[in-house]
Design an enzyme around this catalytic site. Structure first.
Site, PDB file in Angstrom:
ATOM      1  CG  ASP A 203      -2.293   0.658   0.873  1.00 55.41           C
ATOM      2  OD1 ASP A 203      -2.272   1.830   0.460  1.00 55.41           O
ATOM      3  OD2 ASP A 203      -3.340   0.007   1.002  1.00 55.41           O
ATOM      4  CG  HIS A 291      -4.542   1.925  -2.054  1.00 58.91           C
ATOM      5  ND1 HIS A 291      -4.642   2.365  -0.763  1.00 58.91           N
ATOM      6  CD2 HIS A 291      -5.790   2.044  -2.570  1.00 58.91           C
ATOM      7  CE1 HIS A 291      -5.898   2.721  -0.510  1.00 58.91           C
ATOM      8  NE2 HIS A 291      -6.606   2.540  -1.597  1.00 58.91           N
ATOM      9  CD  GLU A 351     -10.158   3.651  -0.414  1.00 57.90           C
ATOM     10  OE1 GLU A 351     -11.005   4.030   0.379  1.00 57.90           O
ATOM     11  OE2 GLU A 351      -8.977   3.371  -0.081  1.00 57.90           O
TER      12      GLU A 351
END
Ligand code: ACM
Length: 768
Positions: A203, A291, A351
């Site tokens: 991440d 990410h 995301e």
């Protein structure tokens, strides 16, 4: 009395006796068979099987490995290993192949005084039977305390799981966890018959797996100077040492303090093998295209414009419009597939801030060339191309549910997490995808647990209501997540997922919500095993506490112990209770307004949650005159987003008004963000100390008379706050302000009087 009546009466009596007997038997069963998850079918037996150093093990060829695991487990309690001999010995534990047990994880376990028989078709079933036996053995086997004999209660069990995917996720990027913790974690999954471990390996905050072709991913990407999440943890460590950053993962390099770590490929292969021996599949996640900051730092060619920073909400992603990105991704996943034999590989896909893609010439050209209509479709282009690559290697791709936004192929597996997009799993199923349910509410185990959490996890239904029976088959199970931004230590991680993981385990294996009462009793027994295994589980809640209390003459505080072994300690000077604080007397008498902090402590000195109780001396509030009273409360609806309830009244832009005789959001409200005020009077039938319990998502504030009775304001997930007020019989001004920020709401107001059970407020009490 005629004969018919008599006969009828005796048969009724017989039935009542049967029921009483069944209740007794089940109470005994709970003590004798404290199994979690509870087996599909359990028939109690009489007597027990004694295991001594003379007991033999016999095992069919295909179950030798599992037999060895049981032997190891028993040696913890006997101080010696058992002889493995040929079948046919008496007084033995027998591992038997049974082709008739068709469920891949199913088993039969028969314990009688003369023998133990563990039968299955597949080794996974045998392994689950061993974990059942483990839970029937005394907890001392976990501590390595040797006994002359171990007792197993006689029983007959036929068992198999309701769902094939029973998973836990662990984010090792935001905070790093050691190989030894991963193995402990796997042991606990195995104990409760969970079978998937999803590792979130990469991440923005750290890359945790060695990739030989791109060494900088870990040489640089696995280490960071302390970030804002680390600082937030350090701040909380002042009150709770479980928030301290684990020193094991801090190094000095070139005069700098760095924090992090990574798994070498060899180490991770060892973890994979350890899990495989326990029939747990490890699913690696390399989260892309978003990410990816930790990778981009070292390999900036991965972006469209060379920038590596946070956008409005998320970090800037890698660029799906350059072939060099695919070359990198495929090289990384080639090594990942070499380490992880799992059928499933997780690509993330959540995301993504796609804004830079729209500005990139390479993306404009690609979109034109491929006929890609928008940026979500461009993300799908990336995901679908990677899926083809996975499939070419015989693997299946899993993505977070955003992967369906721009269109995804049917063969992809969708992992649903966005609670505020409730139709996402339904759409995915109707698109033909297989779905794993992992919704934030209630399955993000990084959310602070409270007194409702276990109930909610136990009763969570993995099947969305909108699916029919045939469609429901596409839901293969569920999984809980542990995101670790605020979980910097093993102890904190333990606290966050235990014991609620046991509720998920029983949900997904047994799937009988009506066993909840018995589950809670079995859980109490399991705590002793968790103590022996040194699991830092969250202690059970202290029952019946409110946030704010009132008293007129004097208050009495008395708290029942949820486990007999706990000691409840308290302070009145604002300090955090510790092992030296005085024990709470039963009861504590309160004569002045004050704040009391209480906390339970285990015998080993581990502290549970701290409760802050505010006591206020108050005169009974006199009623107001209302003439003529009208039924229901006056309600105003505001169709806007508010961060706090107070901002709603300032905004003063009412969209509509209505009357309601209950505290509820009308079915007609469809806006994702809104506020409602409920105003009028509460007309109580008698004098008393009234308690109010306001459970809301997002915020709510209750005022009775001129005072705030319950303050549960702000944007937050469902949580309860409670308060008291002393009221004389009659009508009292009542105002409840409620806001919903988006993502699904909860609003529930209950009351009790003079310590009664909480109930709904009767419609007839609410007036304007
Ligand atoms: C997620 O929580 N971003 C999957």
């Amino acid at each position: 009395m005629n004969r018919y009546y008599f006969k009828n009466l005796t048969s009724k009596l017989a039935i009542i006796l049967l029921i009483i007997n069944a209740i007794n038997v089940s109470a005994q069963d709970v003590a004798r068979y404290p199994l979690i998850p509870y087996p599909t079918k359990l028939t109690p037996g009489t007597g027990s099987f004694l295991i001594t150093s003379k007991t033999n093990i016999t095992a069919a060829r295909q179950f030798k490995r599992e037999a060895e695991l049981l032997n190891q487990l028993l040696s913890g309690g006997l101080g010696t290993k058992l002889a493995v001999s040929k079948a046919g010995e008496s007084r033995s534990i027998n591992f038997v192949y049974d082709a008739a047990i068709s469920q891949p994880e199913g088993y039969k376990l028969t314990i009688i005084p003369k023998s133990v028989t563990i039968a299955a078709k597949y080794p996974a079933g045998i392994f689950h039977a061993i974990e059942t036996i483990r839970q029937l053995l005394p907890v001392s086997v976990e501590e390595g305390i040797a006994h002359k004999q171990l007792t197993l209660p006689a029983v007959s069990i036929e068992d198999y799981p309701a769902y094939e995917w029973r998973g836990m996720h662990l984010d090792v990027s935001r905070h790093f966890f050691s190989v030894s913790y991963l193995k402990k974690f796997i042991d606990r999954l195995a104990l409760y018959k969970m079978n998937k471990l999803h590792l979130h390996l990469t991440d923005d905050q750290g890359w945790r797996i060695e990739i030989k072709k791109y060494p900088l991913l870990t040489e640089q990407g696995a280490w960071r100077t302390f970030n804002n999440q680390d600082s937030a943890c350090m701040k909380r460590a002042a009150d709770n040492p479980d928030f301290s950053i684990d020193k094991e993962h801090i190094i000095q390099r070139d005069g700098k303090t760095l924090y992090g770590g990574f798994y070498t490929q060899e180490e991770m292969k060892g973890v994979v093998a350890y899990a495989a021996a326990r029939h747990i599949d490890i699913i690696p996640e390399i989260d892309m295209p978003g990410h990816m900051m930790a990778a981009i730092n070292s390999y900036p060619f991965l972006t469209c414009n060379g920038e590596n920073k946070f956008g409005e909400l998320f970090s800037k992603p890698i660029c799906p419009c350059n072939e060099t990105t695919f070359e990198f991704a495929e090289n990384v996943f080639n090594e990942i597939m070499d380490i992880f034999p799992s059928k499933y590989i997780h690509i993330g896909g959540d995301e993504v801030d796609r804004s830079d893609w729209g500005k990139s010439d390479a993306c404009k050209a690609l979109m034109q060339r491929e006929g890609i209509k928008d940026l979500p479709a461009l993300q799908s282009y990336f995901i679908n191309r990677m899926e083809k690559f996975f499939n070419s290697k015989g693997r299946k791709m899993i993505g977070w549910d955003e992967v369906i936004e721009g269109g995804v192929t049917k063969s992809a597996i969708v992992m649903y997490w966005r609670t505020w997009v409730p139709d996402a799993p339904v759409k995915a199923v109707k698109n033909g995808n297989t779905v794993i349910m992992a919704p934030g509410e209630p399955l993000y185990f990084d959310n602070q647990p409270d007194q409702y959490t276990i109930y909610k996890v136990y009763h969570f239904n993995p099947i969305p209501k909108a699916l029919n029976q045939q469609e429901a088959k596409a839901i293969i199970g569920a999984q809980a997540e542990i995101w670790t931004e605020m979980i910097p230590s093993e102890k904190r991680a333990d606290y966050m997922y235990m014991p609620r993981m046991t509720a998920l385990a029983e949900n997904l294996w047994t799937n009988k919500p009506d066993k909840y009462e018995s589950y809670t009793k079995r859980l109490v027994t399991q705590f002793a095993r968790m103590d022996a295994m040194k699991i830092n589980y969250r202690l059970p809640d202290l029952p019946g506490l409110l946030n704010n209390y009132v008293f007129t003459e004097e208050g009495k505080l008395s708290i029942g112990k949820p486990l007999p072994s706990l000691t409840i300690r308290y302070t009145t000077d604002g300090s955090v209770p510790d092992a030296q604080s005085p024990e709470l007397p039963a009861p504590l008498t309160i004569k002045t307004s004050q704040q009391i902090k209480v906390a339970p402590f285990t015998a080993a000195g581990t502290r549970g949650d701290i409760y802050t109780l505010n006591y206020k001396q108050q005169q009974m509030l006199g009623p107001v005159k209302i003439a003529p009273p009208q039924p229901g409360l006056m309600c105003s609806y505001y169709k806007a987003y508010f961060k706090e309830t107070g901002l709603m009244r300032i905004a003063n832009k009412i969209d509509s008004t209505f009357i309601s005789d209950k505290i509820a959001v009308p079915a007609s409200v469809k806006a994702p963000s809104f506020g409602i005020t409920y105003n009028g009077y509460i007309d109580v039938p008698s004098d008393g100390i009234y308690s109010f319990y306001l459970n809301c998502d997002d915020g709510g504030v209750l005022r009775i008379g001129n005072d705030v009775t319950v303050n549960n304001d702000g944007n937050h997930s469902a949580q309860e706050r409670s308060g008291q007020i002393a009221l004389k019989m009659g009508a009292h001004p009542f105002a409840l302000d409620f806001i919903e920020g988006g993502g699904g709401f909860t609003l529930k107001l209950m009351y009790s009087v003079n310590g009664s059970e909480p109930k709904e407020i009767p419609a007839g009490w609410l007036k304007h």
